[in-house]
Every structure is written in structure tokens, then in C-alpha cells.
Enzyme design. Structure first.
Site, PDB file in Angstrom:
ATOM      1  CB  SER A 142      -0.899   0.006   1.240  1.00 53.11           C
ATOM      2  OG  SER A 142      -1.531   1.266   1.419  1.00 53.11           O
ATOM      3  CE1 TYR A 156      -4.289  -2.035   5.148  1.00 52.99           C
ATOM      4  CE2 TYR A 156      -3.411   0.102   4.527  1.00 52.99           C
ATOM      5  CZ  TYR A 156      -3.911  -1.135   4.176  1.00 52.99           C
ATOM      6  OH  TYR A 156      -4.023  -1.478   2.855  1.00 52.99           O
TER       7      TYR A 156
END
Length: 247
Positions: A142, A156
Site C-alpha cells: 500500500s 495498518y
């Protein structure tokens, strides 16, 4: 029609929906034999398999839950038993979680790390031993594996920083064997988890240079390139598919 991935055997985790399903479709269209995992989306997995099989592709769905990292080595054995060998592994399965430090539940920490990090490690650790020179590993990380863009995403962030870090280190580990390892880092992509008409969509669009969300097929195209014959000198790289989010 040229099929750049013809006869390649590729395993994709989390392949029944969203970015994962787009990756499975693109790899199959490019000629690969594709196995993909799913955990709860039985109907979506069956529909994707039936659609691609009807179009002449070789596709098989495996029920495998990334929340059970200990099951991942057996998945490699099942795939090789079905397809003969493993040429490309695409680690796509993952979950999102948001909360500020001091508010993160220990169980949520464990869940995110099991799915995003431990399962990826366990699967790749088992797969690497079975891969030959020329094989590829593509990890879906990501843009939040590169920088902490906003508050409340530390869990995250940490999981995706780990994915990107693994990718770079594994490129060093496996380079002498001719195995290439890279990370793809999506930004705002239009999926069920983060729809382009969602609550924070306008803000996220403004943070990209292109002023729009990406589509799952735009991520899939990069994965197909990294798995294909034109990416033979790319390893240890991180490719942002983010419309300039991290520019």
C-alpha cells in the site's frame, strides 16, 4: 492474440473480490493458469471461476483463510499437486483497520498482523523453496507502507511497512536463485472497501495528482507486467499505483 503469461502457473491470495479478482482476471486473460484463495466469498469465488473457465482459462479456487497462517504451507502443496509447479505468487489478501494508538484492541492487532503479515510470510516461506529460477513474487502492499499519511492508521501502516520491507529483503535473499520479488503499492482504488463515492472519497481524490480514484484493473495491469517477460531485471522495487498520492 499474444498471451504473455501462457503456461505460467500463478497463485493469487484473496482473489475473489476487488483488486484480487481483477488480478485473477487479468492473469487468466494473459494466458496464465491461475489458482486463487478466498475465505468467505464463496459465491463470488464460484462465479469468477465459472466465468473464466467458460472463456477457456484454467482457474481453480481454494478455500483458505489468511487468519490461519499455519494453514498456508499446505496451500502451496495443494497448488503444486494441482498445477505441477508454482511460477508466480501474488500475495494480495489483506484487511484494513483504523484506530488511534491507545484505542487499539489487542485482538484487532493480532487479527491484522496475522492476515497482512504472518500469513504472507508463512505462504512465501513455503513457496520460495518450491520456486525455480525465473519465478516471481509480487506482494500487494500500500502507499501507506511507505509513509504515514494520516493519523489513526498506525496498525495498518505497520503491517504494510512490513510487507514492503519483506519485499525488498526477499529480493536480496532470492536474487542469487534468479527469483524476482517486488511490491505493488496501491493508493485510493475503487473497491467495496474504499468506494470512489464513499464518505471520504472527495478528500482522497484531492490528495492525488490525477484527482481521481484508480480502478482495480489498473493495479492488475502492473501485477501482470511484473509477472511477465518484460520485467526480467526488476526486483526489490516498489511500484506505486496511486495517481500521484505519494508523489
Amino acid at each position: 492474440m499474444i498471451k504473455p503469461l501462457k503456461a505460467q502457473n500463478i497463485l493469487v491470495t484473496g482473489g475473489s473480490r476487488g483488486i484480487g479478482a481483477a488480478i485473477v482476471r487479468r492473469l487468466a486473460y494473459d494466458g496464465a493458469n491461475v489458482g486463487f484463495t478466498y475465505s468467505r466469498s464463496d459465491t463470488a469465488a464460484a462465479e469468477l471461476t465459472q466465468m473464466l473457465t467458460a472463456e477457456g482459462a484454467t482457474v481453480k479456487a481454494y478455500h483458505a483463510d489468511a487468519a490461519r497462517p499455519q494453514d498456508m504451507p499446505a496451500l502451496v502443496d495443494r497448488f503444486i499437486e494441482d498445477f505441477g509447479r508454482l511460477d508466480v505468487l501474488v500475495n494480495n489478501a489483506g484487511v484494513f483497520s483504523g484506530a488511534h494508538i491507545g484505542e487499539i484492541d489487542a485482538a484487532e492487532y493480532k487479527r491484522v498482523m496475522q492476515i497482512n503479515v504472518e500469513a504472507l510470510f508463512m505462504l512465501t516461506n513455503a513457496a520460495a523453496g518450491a520456486m525455480q529460477a525465473g519465478s516471481r513474487i509480487v506482494n500487494i502492499s500500500s502507499v501507506l507502507g511507505e509513509r504515514a499519511a494520516v493519523a489513526g492508521l498506525s496498525l495498518y501502516n505497520a503491517s504494510k511497512f512490513a510487507v514492503t520491507g519483506f519485499s525488498r529483503s526477499w529480493a536480496q535473499d532470492l536474487g542469487p536463485r534468479g527469483i524476482l520479488v517486488n511490491a505493488v503499492q496501491p493508493g485510493p482504488i475503487n473497491t467495496e472497501m474504499n468506494p470512489e463515492d464513499g464518505e471520504k472519497a472527495d478528500q482522497m481524490k484531492q490528495q492525488t495528482a490525477l484527482g481521481r480514484y484508480g480502478q482495480p484493473n489498473e493495479v492488475a495491469g502492473v501485477v501482470a507486467f511484473l509477472a511477465g517477460p518484460d520485467a526480467t531485471y526488476i526486483t526489490g522495487a516498489t511500484v506505486n499505483v496511486d495517481g500521484g498520492w505519494n508523489a
